[in-house]
Every structure is written in C-alpha cells, then in structure tokens.
Write a protein that holds these residues in place. Structure first.
Motif, PDB file in Angstrom:
ATOM      1  N   ILE A  77      46.359  45.417  45.054  1.00  0.00           N
ATOM      2  CA  ILE A  77      46.247  44.153  45.373  1.00  0.00           C
ATOM      3  C   ILE A  77      45.605  43.193  44.155  1.00  0.00           C
ATOM      4  CG2 ILE A  77      45.335  42.398  47.005  1.00  0.00           C
ATOM      5  CD1 ILE A  77      47.487  44.615  48.123  1.00  0.00           C
ATOM      6  N   ALA A  78      44.543  43.635  43.532  1.00  0.00           N
ATOM      7  CA  ALA A  78      44.164  42.802  42.413  1.00  0.00           C
ATOM      8  C   ALA A  78      45.296  42.435  41.246  1.00  0.00           C
ATOM      9  CB  ALA A  78      42.811  43.587  41.870  1.00  0.00           C
ATOM     10  N   LYS A  79      45.963  43.798  40.875  1.00  0.00           N
ATOM     11  CA  LYS A  79      46.923  43.710  39.952  1.00  0.00           C
ATOM     12  C   LYS A  79      47.986  42.852  40.261  1.00  0.00           C
ATOM     13  CE  LYS A  79      49.369  46.322  36.477  1.00  0.00           C
ATOM     14  NZ  LYS A  79      49.672  47.684  36.056  1.00  0.00           N
ATOM     15  N   TYR A  80      48.657  43.110  41.361  1.00  0.00           N
ATOM     16  CA  TYR A  80      49.905  42.590  41.786  1.00  0.00           C
ATOM     17  C   TYR A  80      50.158  41.174  42.848  1.00  0.00           C
ATOM     18  CZ  TYR A  80      51.392  47.049  39.868  1.00  0.00           C
ATOM     19  OH  TYR A  80      51.483  48.225  39.036  1.00  0.00           O
ATOM     20  N   ASP A  81      49.114  40.963  43.336  1.00  0.00           N
ATOM     21  CA  ASP A  81      49.019  39.969  44.293  1.00  0.00           C
ATOM     22  C   ASP A  81      48.589  38.604  43.612  1.00  0.00           C
ATOM     23  OD1 ASP A  81      49.175  38.938  47.148  1.00  0.00           O
ATOM     24  OD2 ASP A  81      47.276  37.958  46.516  1.00  0.00           O
ATOM     25  N   ARG A  82      47.679  38.387  42.827  1.00  0.00           N
ATOM     26  CA  ARG A  82      47.412  37.119  42.249  1.00  0.00           C
ATOM     27  C   ARG A  82      47.415  35.857  42.803  1.00  0.00           C
ATOM     28  NH1 ARG A  82      50.553  40.350  38.882  1.00  0.00           N
ATOM     29  NH2 ARG A  82      52.157  38.796  38.642  1.00  0.00           N
ATOM     30  N   LYS A  83      47.199  36.031  44.300  1.00  0.00           N
ATOM     31  CA  LYS A  83      47.148  34.781  45.309  1.00  0.00           C
ATOM     32  C   LYS A  83      48.712  34.363  45.163  1.00  0.00           C
ATOM     33  CE  LYS A  83      44.583  33.515  47.271  1.00  0.00           C
ATOM     34  NZ  LYS A  83      44.138  33.968  48.793  1.00  0.00           N
ATOM     35  N   GLN A  84      49.728  35.007  44.901  1.00  0.00           N
ATOM     36  CA  GLN A  84      51.026  34.430  44.828  1.00  0.00           C
ATOM     37  C   GLN A  84      51.656  34.136  46.144  1.00  0.00           C
ATOM     38  OE1 GLN A  84      53.515  36.346  41.622  1.00  0.00           O
ATOM     39  NE2 GLN A  84      51.977  37.777  41.939  1.00  0.00           N
ATOM     40  N   PHE A  85      51.062  34.926  47.271  1.00  0.00           N
ATOM     41  CA  PHE A  85      51.914  34.780  48.565  1.00  0.00           C
ATOM     42  C   PHE A  85      50.837  34.436  49.575  1.00  0.00           C
ATOM     43  CE2 PHE A  85      52.933  38.504  45.685  1.00  0.00           C
ATOM     44  CZ  PHE A  85      54.326  38.276  45.319  1.00  0.00           C
ATOM     45  N   ASN A  86      49.882  34.166  49.393  1.00  0.00           N
ATOM     46  CA  ASN A  86      49.122  33.683  50.704  1.00  0.00           C
ATOM     47  C   ASN A  86      47.904  32.688  49.973  1.00  0.00           C
ATOM     48  OD1 ASN A  86      46.827  33.914  52.841  1.00  0.00           O
ATOM     49  ND2 ASN A  86      48.726  34.392  53.761  1.00  0.00           N
ATOM     50  N   GLU A  87      47.545  31.379  50.671  1.00  0.00           N
ATOM     51  CA  GLU A  87      46.690  30.825  50.333  1.00  0.00           C
ATOM     52  C   GLU A  87      45.250  30.716  50.958  1.00  0.00           C
ATOM     53  OE1 GLU A  87      47.983  26.744  49.967  1.00  0.00           O
ATOM     54  OE2 GLU A  87      49.625  27.193  48.611  1.00  0.00           O
ATOM     55  N   ASP A  88      45.318  31.633  51.747  1.00  0.00           N
ATOM     56  CA  ASP A  88      44.098  31.712  52.536  1.00  0.00           C
ATOM     57  C   ASP A  88      42.865  32.222  51.676  1.00  0.00           C
ATOM     58  OD1 ASP A  88      43.400  33.006  55.959  1.00  0.00           O
ATOM     59  OD2 ASP A  88      42.059  33.388  54.348  1.00  0.00           O
ATOM     60  N   PRO A  89      41.878  31.574  51.744  1.00  0.00           N
ATOM     61  CA  PRO A  89      40.560  31.741  50.780  1.00  0.00           C
ATOM     62  C   PRO A  89      40.128  33.182  50.921  1.00  0.00           C
ATOM     63  CG  PRO A  89      39.934  30.575  52.740  1.00  0.00           C
ATOM     64  CD  PRO A  89      41.734  30.577  52.865  1.00  0.00           C
ATOM     65  N   LEU A  90      40.184  33.908  51.978  1.00  0.00           N
ATOM     66  CA  LEU A  90      39.682  35.171  52.152  1.00  0.00           C
ATOM     67  C   LEU A  90      40.636  36.355  51.963  1.00  0.00           C
ATOM     68  CD1 LEU A  90      37.704  34.631  55.642  1.00  0.00           C
ATOM     69  CD2 LEU A  90      36.750  34.826  53.244  1.00  0.00           C
ATOM     70  N   THR A  91      41.742  36.160  51.703  1.00  0.00           N
ATOM     71  CA  THR A  91      42.903  37.118  51.396  1.00  0.00           C
ATOM     72  C   THR A  91      42.976  37.364  49.865  1.00  0.00           C
ATOM     73  OG1 THR A  91      44.497  35.961  51.383  1.00  0.00           O
ATOM     74  CG2 THR A  91      44.334  36.823  53.464  1.00  0.00           C
ATOM     75  N   GLY A  92      43.163  38.468  49.377  1.00  0.00           N
ATOM     76  CA  GLY A  92      43.369  38.905  47.815  1.00  0.00           C
ATOM     77  C   GLY A  92      42.176  39.340  47.460  1.00  0.00           C
ATOM     78  N   VAL A  93      42.460  40.069  46.431  1.00  0.00           N
ATOM     79  CA  VAL A  93      41.218  40.630  45.632  1.00  0.00           C
ATOM     80  C   VAL A  93      41.334  40.206  43.909  1.00  0.00           C
ATOM     81  CG1 VAL A  93      40.515  42.846  44.655  1.00  0.00           C
ATOM     82  CG2 VAL A  93      41.429  42.825  46.838  1.00  0.00           C
ATOM     83  N   PRO A  94      40.112  39.586  43.790  1.00  0.00           N
ATOM     84  CA  PRO A  94      40.000  38.943  42.191  1.00  0.00           C
ATOM     85  C   PRO A  94      41.009  39.808  41.087  1.00  0.00           C
ATOM     86  CG  PRO A  94      38.045  38.807  43.280  1.00  0.00           C
ATOM     87  CD  PRO A  94      38.759  39.758  43.949  1.00  0.00           C
ATOM     88  N   GLU A  95      41.753  39.330  40.382  1.00  0.00           N
ATOM     89  CA  GLU A  95      42.421  40.127  39.273  1.00  0.00           C
ATOM     90  C   GLU A  95      41.584  40.950  38.534  1.00  0.00           C
ATOM     91  OE1 GLU A  95      46.302  39.482  36.394  1.00  0.00           O
ATOM     92  OE2 GLU A  95      45.631  37.782  37.715  1.00  0.00           O
ATOM     93  N   ALA A  96      40.534  40.132  38.219  1.00  0.00           N
ATOM     94  CA  ALA A  96      39.499  40.815  37.046  1.00  0.00           C
ATOM     95  C   ALA A  96      39.029  42.340  37.578  1.00  0.00           C
ATOM     96  CB  ALA A  96      38.384  39.958  36.941  1.00  0.00           C
ATOM     97  N   ASN A  97      39.196  42.408  39.053  1.00  0.00           N
ATOM     98  CA  ASN A  97      38.664  43.723  39.345  1.00  0.00           C
ATOM     99  C   ASN A  97      39.526  44.976  39.213  1.00  0.00           C
ATOM    100  OD1 ASN A  97      36.374  42.045  40.311  1.00  0.00           O
ATOM    101  ND2 ASN A  97      36.647  42.403  42.465  1.00  0.00           N
ATOM    102  N   ALA A  98      40.772  44.644  39.007  1.00  0.00           N
ATOM    103  CA  ALA A  98      41.784  45.667  38.948  1.00  0.00           C
ATOM    104  C   ALA A  98      41.245  46.976  38.217  1.00  0.00           C
ATOM    105  CB  ALA A  98      43.248  45.293  38.401  1.00  0.00           C
ATOM    106  N   LEU A  99      40.992  46.783  37.027  1.00  0.00           N
ATOM    107  CA  LEU A  99      40.509  47.753  36.016  1.00  0.00           C
ATOM    108  C   LEU A  99      39.412  48.612  36.630  1.00  0.00           C
ATOM    109  CD1 LEU A  99      40.992  49.279  33.319  1.00  0.00           C
ATOM    110  CD2 LEU A  99      39.613  47.949  32.271  1.00  0.00           C
TER     111      LEU A  99
END
Length: 568
Positions: free
Chosen positions: A233-255
């Motif tokens: 989710i961190a790598k591929y989502d990048r808040k492209q698909f939902n603007e809910d402030p609580l969904t998604g994982v920070p991209e910086a956490n992927a590694l």
C-alpha cells in the motif's frame, strides 16, 4: 505441520449445535462467549474457549468470501470463472461486471459485524484471562498469544477491505459505544503487534490437546504477510485512489515495511531449515496430504462430524453426473500462464505448442488444471461440445450449467480418492498458509528492498522444487514481474489473486473493461481444433473506489463516532 485437533473440531461442532438449538431452552454454556464462572474456575473450559476461536478460519476456507453464498474471490479475477449467472452461486459474476453492486447498503463484501463480534469475544477472553485465570503466567502468555493470533487474522481481513477501521485492543479502554476509525497505517501496525506477540510467545510445535493450534511459524508467517500488504500500500497507493485522511500508508514507510516482511519470513525460513517445514515434490498431492510439511498453518477436517463440500462444488460432472455443482472453472488466461517444463513461456503463436497445448507443461499445470484429454478417476476428460456430460457450454446459455464454460475444470485441492463425496462430503485440509507463500513473500519483500540476489534465492528455491529452472529475472522490475507470475500460478484458487491485484493497485487495469476467456476444443481430423472464446457476456468492472470498501450504513447508524470512507 499444523493440524486442528479433535478438541477443536468438537468445540466448533458444539457451537454449531448450540446455534441450531436456539429455539429451545438449553443450559449449555457457549464455547466462544465470555462467562467468568464457566471459564476461569476450570482450565479445561479455557481450552474449549480457545479452541472455539479457531472457527474463524473457516470463514475464508478454500479462498471463499461469505457473499450471501460462499463464493470464491478468485472468480472476481482473471484466473477463475464461476459458471452460474444468477444471484447466489453466481453472485461473484454480478459483482465482477457491475461495480455499482458494491455500496454502503451492503451486504456484498462485508465482514464488519462478524469481525467485531469475534474481536469482542477475544478481548473479553484476554481481559478475563489476566484477571481471573488460575493458570501459570507462562500459560497465560500462550493463551493470550493464541487469542491475539486469531484477532490479528480478523483485523487483517477488515483492513484489507476497508483500510481504516476501529482498533479495539483492550476491553477496559473501550467501554463506550461509539468509537472512531484509526489510520490505515496504525491498523497495519496493530495487526503486526498482535502477530509479533504471538510469534514471541508460541512454541514451534503444538502437541497433545493443543495440536493444530497456532505456532511460532504460523505467527511469523502471518506477520510477514501483514508487513508485505502494508509495504505494498505504501509503495503503490500513494493516495491516488482515495482522499480519506485515514486511508493509505505513507510512501516513506515502504522500505522499512518490506524489511519487516523479509525479517518475519526469514524467521519461518529458519524454522524450515530446522526441519519444521519444507516444500513438497508432488504439487498435486500436497493439498490432500494431511501430514504435509508445506503447511505452515492449516485447518483439518475429520468425517463425519467436521467436513466440507469442496469436491461437490468443483469436481467435473462426470464424477457424479447430474449432482456435481461445478461452481467455478479455470480461465484461459490462467491456463496460458503456466510455463513449459523447460521454463520457457507457452505461446499459441508457437506452432508446435499450439498443436498440442497441454503437452510438456510444468508440473503445476497438471496439479491445477483438468483439460480435454486429462486422465481423472479412471476416465479421460472430454470438454468438447460433443460430450453431453462434461463438454463446454457457452456462459449464460443456462443459469446453472453445472459444467465448464471455459473448456477447463479445477484439479487443484480436489481429492482424487474421494469417489463418494455426495454422501461422505470431503475432508482434505484447507491450508491457510503454505511455505511456498513464505518464499514468495520473502522474494517480493527483498525485491522491494532492491536485494536482487536475496529475492532470486527464494524464488529459485520454489522454482527448483516445482521442477523449473532458475528465474532469468535480474533487476527489481524483472523480479517483480516474475513474482507476480509465480503468485498467479503457484497460489491459484487459494484466495490470493484478487487481494494481490488490489494491494499492487493493478485491479483497476487488469479487471476493468475486459472479458476473460476459455478454449473451445473440438475434434478435427485425427486431432483437435482450439478456439479462444469469451467466458464473459459483459465487460468486467473494477473502479478505483473499490480499493477501499464502504462501511455498511447500519454500522454508521449504530456508532456516532464512525464516519464513512471517503468516496462512498
């Protein structure tokens, strides 16, 4: 090797009897409900309670999802086609071709109420365990570890569906009715904390009356799966698909999350090196082998009390003409994905391969697919239109055709020795997690870390055991493509494909504005003619909104602090 013990089977059966008898006055204490007097005075009752918690693993057995009927989520993808075109057996077809059917009115793809009911029971157990139990501290730790293992599994499904959900971690802290959602990142961390605790407290093997329950390897395996999803989710989502402030994982956490996944998978690999797990040489047989060492966690069945009906649902109709249900069948897209036995790609453009497409394929093909000319239970499968019993039928001609609509039947997980499944049902195990998946998790996590050699090692360990040469992939991009292929083939019909496409954020391209296929085989001279046909009568639909499923309206009405996922 993990088996569900007879005590677990009996406790699950007892729970079913109690539910079935709800109209009568009966003074039997339920085995999955918190009753201080019944549980804490006698440690044996605690055993029954814990055993009952494992019933949750039945909910998604054999890749199913409770969509009214228990339909397989693989049928929402490119690898399986359900044959029915009506609600019930064919609900997945309706959902796959009409994205509007998923909405907050529900109940499609809804697990919320059942999940939180189970979470409540688990939290009650943990609370009572710490307050009142008359067992040693070490035993308390292990009981809590098992309860948190199940709770982590329940939350894993909730977060896969919704991303942001309510974290209920302590009975004492959640005495109010209304509770808000937590961030998706915090939800994944919470799940990881449950599996981490379980991994630290559980033994490598459960014996005696505890045989079949969660182990250190199972907990580390679930932890690896959890961190892989969070990293994806961190790598591929990048808040492209939902603007809910609580969904998604920070991209910086992927590694960091990929590393966590690799570390947890590494713990299972260590246990395999110590002899607890290993890949099986016979791919087809491992799914009916109750003693397979490839199972990291599995649910066993024992007749006559504890059975299932997988064979009735998927075996070819020639087994018991007129009675087999043939819920789902493989697609041409899956069939074409299997390699040749020398590791080269199969292609209909290759004249030699196209003339005899089912010859010289890799071993997993023969353990997964039944095709025209395949040997099965003493007969030869005939999917040509000339066969009234097992011949192909165009999808939609009959609402319940009970035969293939793609030219193929499922072979994987069927019990070839079970010739009386109408009366006796089925008892092959459901393997929730295999060692093969651990290697694939490790390979994907290390690819995400740019550890090319580490990823190759795990991928090649699997391919070698499956009779294939080492992967030619030598860059992270090539390795990721190879891993996607391996997961599609290795884990087919085990309930991973739909969720993989969602976490890779590929579902809106792979499953949208497309129709999947079958192969009509007909006699031609001394050989056969192969014709590609559509197995769908409408385009598939997967809109970006579906990456986060809506919360059912009833739940919002019952909880004033709960708000809907944005976009719904």
């Amino acid at each position: 090797m993990i088996k569900i013990s007879s005590r677990i089977q009996k406790s699950i059966l007892l729970a079913g009897i109690v539910m079935a008898s709800h109209g009568c006055k009966i003074d039997i204490a339920p085995t999955d409900r918190y009753t201080e007097e019944a549980i804490w005075k006698n440690p044996a009752n605690m055993e029954l309670y814990v055993n009952g918690l494992y019933a949750e693993f039945q909910t998604f057995k054999f890749g199913q999802f409770p969509i009214g009927y228990s339909n397989a989520t693989d049928a929402l993808t490119d690898i399986m086609k359900y044959t029915s075109s009506t609600a019930g057996n064919g609900t997945v077809n309706i959902l796959a071709t009409d994205a509007t059917r998923v909405n907050a009115a529900g109940p499609q793809l809804n697990y919320w109420q059942a999940a939180y009911t189970r979470i409540r029971r688990i939290n009650e157990f943990i609370d009572g365990l710490r307050k009142y139990a008359v067992v040693s501290d070490a035993e308390k730790d292990q009981y809590e570890a098992e309860a948190r293992f199940v709770r982590g599994y329940v939350y894993f499904w909730l977060v896969k569906l919704h991303g942001s959900v309510i974290i209920m971690d302590d009975l004492a802290k959640h005495t109010v009715k209304d509770n808000p959602r937590s961030s998706e990142d915090d939800c994944w961390k919470f799940i990881a904390s449950d599996f981490t605790y379980a991994a630290e407290k559980l033994p490598p093997v459960q014996t005696g009356i505890k045989a079949g329950r969660a182990t250190k390897g199972a907990a580390y395996g679930m932890l690896a799966r959890t961190w892989l999803y969070a990293a994806s989710i961190a790598k591929y989502d990048r808040k492209q698909f939902n603007e809910d402030p609580l969904t998604g994982v920070p991209e910086a956490n992927a590694l960091a999350y990929y590393k966590n996944a690799a570390d947890a998978a590494g713990e299972v690999i260590k246990l395999a090196n110590e002899g607890y797990y290993e890949l099986e040489s016979d791919f087809a047989a491992l799914f009916t082998n109750k003693n397979t060492k490839e199972a990291v966690f599995k649910l066993d069945f024992v007749a006559p009390q504890f059975t299932h009906q997988y064979d009735l649902g998927f075996t070819p109709p020639g087994d018991v003409p007129g009675q087999c249900l043939v819920y789902g069948v493989p697609t041409a897209e899956l069939v074409d994905e299997f390699e040749m036995n020398d590791g080269t790609k199969f292609s209909w453009s290759n004249p030699t391969q196209a003339a005899d497409p089912y010859a010289n394929r890799e071993p997993r093909f023969y353990g997964t697919i039944l095709y025209n000319g395949a040997s099965w239970k003493g007969r030869t499968i005939n999917t040509t239109p000339s066969s009234a019993t097992e011949g192909i039928m165009e999808y939609g001609v009959s609402t319940e055709p009970r035969k293939t609509v793609t030219g193929y039947y499922v072979r994987k997980m069927l019990d070839q020795s079970n010739t009386n499944f109408i009366q006796n049902k089925s008892t092959q195990p459901w393997i929730e997690m295999r060692y093969a998946e651990i290697l694939l998790i490790d390979a994907e996590a290390k690819t995400g870390m740019n550890d090319v050699s580490g990823a190759q090692n795990s991928l090649n360990a699997l391919r070698e055991k499956r009779g294939l040469p080492n992967t030619p992939a030598s860059t992270p991009a090539q390795l990721m493509a190879a891993i996607e292929h391996e997961r599609k083939v290795e884990l087919a019909f085990e309930g991973h494909r739909y969720w993989d496409l969602r976490r890779w954020r590929k579902a809106h391209t792979v499953l949208n504005k497309v129709r999947f296929s079958g192969h009509r085989v007909s006699a031609e001279g001394t050989g056969f003619k192969y014709e590609k046909i559509s197995a769908d009568n409408a385009d598939r639909q997967f809109t970006p909104e579906l990456y986060y499923m809506p919360i059912i309206v009833n739940e919002l009405q019952n909880n004033d602090a709960l708000d809907q996922i944005d976009g719904w």
